[in-house]
Design a protein around this motif. Structure first.
Motif, PDB file in Angstrom:
ATOM      1  N   MET A   1       0.931  -1.107   0.098  1.00 46.97           N
ATOM      2  CA  MET A   1       0.102   0.149   0.072  1.00 46.97           C
ATOM      3  C   MET A   1       0.867   1.303  -0.085  1.00 46.97           C
ATOM      4  O   MET A   1       1.830   1.442   0.873  1.00 46.97           O
ATOM      5  N   VAL A   2       0.594   2.069  -0.836  1.00 39.78           N
ATOM      6  CA  VAL A   2       1.491   3.337  -0.844  1.00 39.78           C
ATOM      7  C   VAL A   2       0.525   4.548  -0.910  1.00 39.78           C
ATOM      8  O   VAL A   2      -0.444   4.474  -1.936  1.00 39.78           O
ATOM      9  N   ASP A   3       0.515   5.381  -0.288  1.00 41.03           N
ATOM     10  CA  ASP A   3      -0.153   6.677  -0.252  1.00 41.03           C
ATOM     11  C   ASP A   3       0.454   7.959  -0.894  1.00 41.03           C
ATOM     12  O   ASP A   3       1.474   8.467  -0.288  1.00 41.03           O
ATOM     13  N   VAL A   4       0.201   8.308  -2.242  1.00 46.47           N
ATOM     14  CA  VAL A   4       0.826   9.404  -2.617  1.00 46.47           C
ATOM     15  C   VAL A   4      -0.032  10.573  -2.740  1.00 46.47           C
ATOM     16  O   VAL A   4       0.096  11.622  -3.509  1.00 46.47           O
ATOM     17  N   SER A   5      -1.176  10.879  -2.085  1.00 47.08           N
ATOM     18  CA  SER A   5      -2.360  11.577  -2.040  1.00 47.08           C
ATOM     19  C   SER A   5      -1.779  13.121  -1.739  1.00 47.08           C
ATOM     20  O   SER A   5      -2.197  13.968  -1.727  1.00 47.08           O
ATOM     21  N   PRO A  10      -4.145  12.559  10.707  1.00 42.21           N
ATOM     22  CA  PRO A  10      -3.894  11.735  11.837  1.00 42.21           C
ATOM     23  C   PRO A  10      -3.073  10.561  11.291  1.00 42.21           C
ATOM     24  O   PRO A  10      -3.485   9.945  10.095  1.00 42.21           O
ATOM     25  N   ALA A  11      -2.048  10.099  12.175  1.00 35.70           N
ATOM     26  CA  ALA A  11      -1.217   8.757  11.488  1.00 35.70           C
ATOM     27  C   ALA A  11      -2.272   7.555  11.388  1.00 35.70           C
ATOM     28  O   ALA A  11      -3.166   7.436  12.249  1.00 35.70           O
ATOM     29  N   ARG A  12      -2.074   6.507  10.557  1.00 32.32           N
ATOM     30  CA  ARG A  12      -2.846   5.502  10.554  1.00 32.32           C
ATOM     31  C   ARG A  12      -1.794   4.365  11.180  1.00 32.32           C
ATOM     32  O   ARG A  12      -0.731   4.425  10.906  1.00 32.32           O
ATOM     33  N   LEU A  13      -2.427   3.541  11.839  1.00 30.59           N
ATOM     34  CA  LEU A  13      -1.766   2.448  12.776  1.00 30.59           C
ATOM     35  C   LEU A  13      -1.266   1.482  11.370  1.00 30.59           C
ATOM     36  O   LEU A  13      -1.892   1.187  10.576  1.00 30.59           O
ATOM     37  N   GLY A  14      -0.247   1.092  11.534  1.00 32.85           N
ATOM     38  CA  GLY A  14       0.504   0.062  10.815  1.00 32.85           C
ATOM     39  C   GLY A  14       1.033   0.587   9.415  1.00 32.85           C
ATOM     40  O   GLY A  14       1.591  -0.009   8.537  1.00 32.85           O
ATOM     41  N   VAL A  15       1.161   2.190   9.227  1.00 31.41           N
ATOM     42  CA  VAL A  15       1.906   2.660   8.204  1.00 31.41           C
ATOM     43  C   VAL A  15       3.127   3.743   8.671  1.00 31.41           C
ATOM     44  O   VAL A  15       2.903   3.885   9.801  1.00 31.41           O
ATOM     45  N   GLU A  16       3.885   3.764   7.882  1.00 33.05           N
ATOM     46  CA  GLU A  16       5.067   5.000   8.296  1.00 33.05           C
ATOM     47  C   GLU A  16       5.372   5.510   7.047  1.00 33.05           C
ATOM     48  O   GLU A  16       5.476   5.210   5.717  1.00 33.05           O
ATOM     49  N   MET A  17       5.998   6.725   7.350  1.00 32.05           N
ATOM     50  CA  MET A  17       6.784   7.522   6.077  1.00 32.05           C
ATOM     51  C   MET A  17       8.212   6.952   5.854  1.00 32.05           C
ATOM     52  O   MET A  17       8.865   6.798   7.077  1.00 32.05           O
ATOM     53  N   PRO A  23      13.406   6.132  -9.417  1.00 31.57           N
ATOM     54  CA  PRO A  23      14.275   5.859 -10.533  1.00 31.57           C
ATOM     55  C   PRO A  23      15.148   7.089 -11.242  1.00 31.57           C
ATOM     56  O   PRO A  23      16.110   6.944 -11.830  1.00 31.57           O
ATOM     57  N   ASP A  24      14.340   8.230 -11.176  1.00 27.01           N
ATOM     58  CA  ASP A  24      14.959   9.457 -12.014  1.00 27.01           C
ATOM     59  C   ASP A  24      16.109  10.263 -11.253  1.00 27.01           C
ATOM     60  O   ASP A  24      16.590  11.179 -11.604  1.00 27.01           O
ATOM     61  N   GLY A  25      16.201   9.615  -9.786  1.00 26.24           N
ATOM     62  CA  GLY A  25      17.251  10.305  -9.115  1.00 26.24           C
ATOM     63  C   GLY A  25      16.696  11.071  -7.906  1.00 26.24           C
ATOM     64  O   GLY A  25      17.410  11.653  -7.048  1.00 26.24           O
ATOM     65  N   THR A  26      15.487  11.368  -7.967  1.00 26.60           N
ATOM     66  CA  THR A  26      14.871  12.265  -6.988  1.00 26.60           C
ATOM     67  C   THR A  26      14.811  11.806  -5.785  1.00 26.60           C
ATOM     68  O   THR A  26      14.551  10.474  -5.715  1.00 26.60           O
ATOM     69  N   ARG A  27      14.820  12.375  -4.808  1.00 24.10           N
ATOM     70  CA  ARG A  27      14.432  11.724  -3.194  1.00 24.10           C
ATOM     71  C   ARG A  27      13.110  12.202  -2.943  1.00 24.10           C
ATOM     72  O   ARG A  27      12.613  13.231  -3.277  1.00 24.10           O
ATOM     73  N   GLY A  28      12.305  11.323  -2.048  1.00 26.42           N
ATOM     74  CA  GLY A  28      11.213  11.683  -1.668  1.00 26.42           C
ATOM     75  C   GLY A  28      10.720  10.828  -0.498  1.00 26.42           C
ATOM     76  O   GLY A  28      11.403   9.959   0.163  1.00 26.42           O
ATOM     77  N   LEU A  29       9.435  11.178   0.163  1.00 29.00           N
ATOM     78  CA  LEU A  29       8.866  10.177   1.041  1.00 29.00           C
ATOM     79  C   LEU A  29       7.769   9.601   0.646  1.00 29.00           C
ATOM     80  O   LEU A  29       7.028  10.206  -0.073  1.00 29.00           O
ATOM     81  N   ILE A  30       7.374   8.460   0.857  1.00 33.62           N
ATOM     82  CA  ILE A  30       6.319   7.857   0.686  1.00 33.62           C
ATOM     83  C   ILE A  30       5.727   7.149   1.997  1.00 33.62           C
ATOM     84  O   ILE A  30       6.554   6.803   2.871  1.00 33.62           O
ATOM     85  N   THR A  31       4.337   6.799   1.986  1.00 38.19           N
ATOM     86  CA  THR A  31       3.721   6.181   2.949  1.00 38.19           C
ATOM     87  C   THR A  31       3.434   4.864   2.586  1.00 38.19           C
ATOM     88  O   THR A  31       3.282   4.615   1.665  1.00 38.19           O
ATOM     89  N   VAL A  32       4.097   3.950   3.574  1.00 43.16           N
ATOM     90  CA  VAL A  32       4.071   2.593   3.114  1.00 43.16           C
ATOM     91  C   VAL A  32       3.604   1.613   4.602  1.00 43.16           C
ATOM     92  O   VAL A  32       3.574   2.344   5.611  1.00 43.16           O
ATOM     93  N   ALA A  45       8.496   2.618  -4.453  1.00 43.02           N
ATOM     94  CA  ALA A  45       8.639   3.965  -4.881  1.00 43.02           C
ATOM     95  C   ALA A  45       8.696   3.798  -6.249  1.00 43.02           C
ATOM     96  O   ALA A  45       7.967   4.721  -7.198  1.00 43.02           O
ATOM     97  N   ALA A  46       9.382   2.702  -6.702  1.00 45.66           N
ATOM     98  CA  ALA A  46       9.740   2.624  -8.209  1.00 45.66           C
ATOM     99  C   ALA A  46       8.412   2.367  -9.178  1.00 45.66           C
ATOM    100  O   ALA A  46       8.259   2.861 -10.333  1.00 45.66           O
TER     101      ALA A  46
END
Length: 64
Positions: A1-5, A10-17, A23-32, A45-46
């Motif tokens: 599960m990935v949240d890119v919204s 509020p934080a959801r239980l069972g997920v973390e940033m 792949p294009d070399g940029t850095r970022g945060l995703i919720t997984v 992320a890919a």
């Protein structure tokens, strides 16, 4: 599960940033799902990057 919204709330239980490199070399945060290995985070992320870019590689490059 990935949240890119991009929505904050509020934080959801069972997920973390998690930090990743797309792949294009940029850095970022995703919720997984909590507890994923970094390799699994990078793979998620890919997949998100491929979906968002329509599978394009090298954004901005034109075919010759």
């Amino acid at each position: 599960m990935v949240d890119v919204s991009g929505e904050c709330g509020p934080a959801r239980l069972g997920v973390e940033m998690r930090e990743t490199t797309f792949p294009d070399g940029t850095r970022g945060l995703i919720t997984v799902r909590a507890g994923l290995s970094q390799d699994e985070v990078d793979l998620a992320a890919a997949e998100v990057w491929a979906d968002a870019s329509g599978g394009r590689r090298g954004k901005g490059r034109e075919a010759s």
